[in-house]
Scaffold this motif. Structure first.
Motif, short mmCIF file in Angstrom:
data_model
loop_
_atom_site.label_atom_id
_atom_site.label_comp_id
_atom_site.label_asym_id
_atom_site.label_seq_id
_atom_site.Cartn_x
_atom_site.Cartn_y
_atom_site.Cartn_z
N TYR A 64 -16.38 2.77 41.66
CA TYR A 64 -17.19 1.66 42.18
C TYR A 64 -18.51 2.19 42.70
CZ TYR A 64 -18.66 -2.09 45.39
OH TYR A 64 -19.37 -3.06 46.07
N ILE A 65 -19.59 1.61 42.23
CA ILE A 65 -20.92 1.94 42.74
C ILE A 65 -21.51 0.66 43.32
CG2 ILE A 65 -23.21 2.81 42.21
CD1 ILE A 65 -22.04 4.44 39.97
N PRO A 66 -21.58 0.56 44.65
CA PRO A 66 -22.10 -0.66 45.29
C PRO A 66 -23.63 -0.69 45.28
CG PRO A 66 -21.50 0.92 46.96
CD PRO A 66 -21.14 1.56 45.63
N ASP A 67 -24.15 -1.86 45.58
CA ASP A 67 -25.60 -2.00 45.68
C ASP A 67 -26.11 -1.24 46.91
OD1 ASP A 67 -28.20 -2.83 45.26
OD2 ASP A 67 -27.92 -4.77 46.23
N GLU A 68 -25.41 -1.40 48.02
CA GLU A 68 -25.78 -0.70 49.26
C GLU A 68 -24.89 0.52 49.40
OE1 GLU A 68 -28.27 -1.43 51.21
OE2 GLU A 68 -28.83 -3.23 50.06
N LEU A 69 -25.49 1.70 49.34
CA LEU A 69 -24.73 2.95 49.35
C LEU A 69 -24.49 3.44 50.77
CD1 LEU A 69 -26.63 4.76 46.47
CD2 LEU A 69 -24.48 3.50 46.30
N PHE A 70 -23.41 4.21 50.93
CA PHE A 70 -23.13 4.84 52.22
C PHE A 70 -22.67 6.28 51.99
CE2 PHE A 70 -19.96 6.31 55.27
CZ PHE A 70 -20.68 6.24 56.44
N PHE A 71 -23.27 7.18 52.74
CA PHE A 71 -22.84 8.57 52.73
C PHE A 71 -22.70 9.04 54.18
CE2 PHE A 71 -25.37 8.22 48.78
CZ PHE A 71 -24.39 8.58 47.86
N PHE A 72 -21.77 9.96 54.42
CA PHE A 72 -21.65 10.56 55.75
C PHE A 72 -22.98 11.24 56.10
CE2 PHE A 72 -17.17 10.83 54.13
CZ PHE A 72 -16.71 9.76 54.89
N GLY A 73 -23.43 11.04 57.33
CA GLY A 73 -24.77 11.45 57.74
C GLY A 73 -25.13 12.89 57.47
N TYR A 129 -23.58 14.98 55.30
CA TYR A 129 -23.02 15.50 54.05
C TYR A 129 -24.09 15.72 52.99
CZ TYR A 129 -17.98 15.20 55.00
OH TYR A 129 -16.72 15.41 55.46
N SER A 130 -23.90 16.82 52.24
CA SER A 130 -24.71 17.09 51.06
C SER A 130 -23.95 16.58 49.84
CB SER A 130 -24.95 18.59 50.93
OG SER A 130 -23.71 19.26 50.69
N LEU A 131 -24.58 16.67 48.68
CA LEU A 131 -23.91 16.28 47.45
C LEU A 131 -22.69 17.19 47.20
CD1 LEU A 131 -23.72 14.62 44.88
CD2 LEU A 131 -25.47 16.08 43.85
N GLU A 151 -28.02 20.19 45.45
CA GLU A 151 -26.66 20.03 45.97
C GLU A 151 -26.58 20.24 47.48
OE1 GLU A 151 -22.97 20.98 43.63
OE2 GLU A 151 -24.34 22.58 42.97
N ARG A 152 -27.54 20.92 48.07
CA ARG A 152 -27.40 21.34 49.47
C ARG A 152 -28.10 20.40 50.46
NH1 ARG A 152 -23.03 24.26 48.80
NH2 ARG A 152 -23.29 25.78 47.10
N GLY A 153 -29.11 19.65 50.02
CA GLY A 153 -29.82 18.78 50.94
C GLY A 153 -28.97 17.61 51.38
N LYS A 154 -29.24 17.09 52.58
CA LYS A 154 -28.48 15.96 53.10
C LYS A 154 -28.75 14.71 52.26
CE LYS A 154 -28.19 17.44 57.93
NZ LYS A 154 -28.50 17.08 59.34
N LEU A 155 -27.67 14.05 51.86
CA LEU A 155 -27.80 12.84 51.04
C LEU A 155 -28.53 11.74 51.78
CD1 LEU A 155 -24.24 12.83 49.48
CD2 LEU A 155 -26.37 12.93 48.18
N ARG A 182 -31.07 11.90 53.41
CA ARG A 182 -32.52 12.08 53.31
C ARG A 182 -33.03 11.91 51.88
NH1 ARG A 182 -33.29 17.39 57.28
NH2 ARG A 182 -32.62 16.34 59.22
N PHE A 183 -32.11 11.68 50.95
CA PHE A 183 -32.52 11.41 49.57
C PHE A 183 -33.23 10.06 49.49
CE2 PHE A 183 -29.39 14.05 46.75
CZ PHE A 183 -29.74 15.19 47.46
N SER A 184 -34.09 9.91 48.50
CA SER A 184 -34.66 8.59 48.21
C SER A 184 -33.55 7.67 47.68
CB SER A 184 -35.76 8.71 47.15
OG SER A 184 -35.20 9.07 45.90
#
Length: 300
Positions: free
Chosen positions: A77-86, A88-90, A120-124, A126-128
């Motif tokens: 499932y890929i939702p419109d509004e995404l959530f990642f742990f603050g 976490y990296s990829l 892979e290492r940057g915080k998700l 902070r991704f666009s």
């Protein structure tokens, strides 16, 4: 196969879904479309097992989805509004997913990360938005799902990345029999990949057909005749659902077989005659009872 039968859902007396039926064949791509407030989000929450039906059934491979861990492990499932742990990296999210999904494919994950070129290492966090969509797509497809539910999956992606995303989806449909339901407002793009379409309106399934059936049975026609009597004769026996005139040119929307329309019009000896099937976007506007300006945009 995804099967929804007689689905009903109320929230504080509001009927969000009413006796809704939906069928997605195994190894196919199903497009779900509807205006805002039509019930798409509520339906998707049932398909992903977040909501329990008030009545009716929501099943995948003949099993109820709600409270079914085995089905959910096979569902992406890929939702419109995404959530990642603050924090976490990829890479750390991939380890989290690997612990939840028994069919996690590390080789596919590595190949997709390289293909999409994500760090892979940057915080998700902070991704666009576009990079987050790509990250979620990589994680979801690496779970090797049998069922895939996509809510605005290409929103925020550039054309090259959109093409890459759809290629992965289409290849998995062809090679693994992946069953896909996608909800999107990008109807032009959906027209190029979907096998079937469901049009949702006010919590009910208004239309559910194969894409070919949906677009082939309704046409926009432009024609001119020697006189008005010939014009009226040409269209008298046809299922004309909209008709207007601009100068000497007749503009119509007609339901029926193309050959039957052509025979009737040619029998009246037209001066000008042009007929095209409606696009998915045009069919949607028309079936949803578009205002006059919408109908004029279809005929233009």
């Amino acid at each position: 196969m995804i099967n929804v039968k007689g689905l009903c859902k109320q929230f504080d007396g509001f009927q969000a879904l009413s006796n809704l039926n939906l069928n997605v064949e195994k190894g196919s791509i199903y497009g779900l479309i509807g205006v805002n407030g039509s019930g798409k989000t509520t339906l998707i929450r049932h398909l992903t097992g977040v909501l329990r039906p008030d009545s009716g059934t929501v099943q995948m491979d003949g099993q109820d989805v709600f409270d079914n861990i085995g089905i959910k492990q096979r569902l992406g499932y890929i939702p419109d509004e995404l959530f990642f742990f603050g924090s976490y990296s990829l890479r750390s999210m991939s380890r989290f997913y690997k612990g939840l999904y028994p069919r996690w494919n590390e080789d596919r994950y590595d190949a997709m990360v390289e293909d999409f070129g994500l760090p892979e290492r940057g915080k998700l966090a902070r991704f666009s938005k576009g990079m987050q969509k790509q990250a979620q797509f990589i994680l979801t497809m690496s779970c090797m799902p049998d069922f895939l539910v996509l809510d605005e999956p290409i929103d925020g992606l550039d054309p090259l990345v959109r093409r890459k995303v759809w290629k992965y989806v289409v290849d998995d449909v062809a090679e693994r029999g992946l069953t896909v339901l996608v909800s999107s407002h990008n109807l032009k793009e959906m027209e190029g990949i979907c096998d079937s379409i469901g049009i949702l309106s006010a919590g009910e399934m208004k239309i559910e057909r194969s894409l070919d059936e949906l677009t082939a049975g309704i046409h926009k026609v432009q024609a001119a005749f020697h006189n008005q009597e010939d014009a009226d004769r040409a269209f008298a026996g046809l299922n004309v659902v909209h008709r207007e005139k601009s100068g000497s040119i007749e503009h119509l929307i007609i339901r029926g077989e193309r050959e039957a329309v052509e025979r009737a019009v040619y029998a009246a000896d037209p001066i000008i005659f042009d007929m095209l099937p409606l696009s998915l976007e045009e069919v949607f506007i028309f079936e949803m009872g578009g205002e006059n300006d919408d109908i004029k945009s279809i005929l233009a």
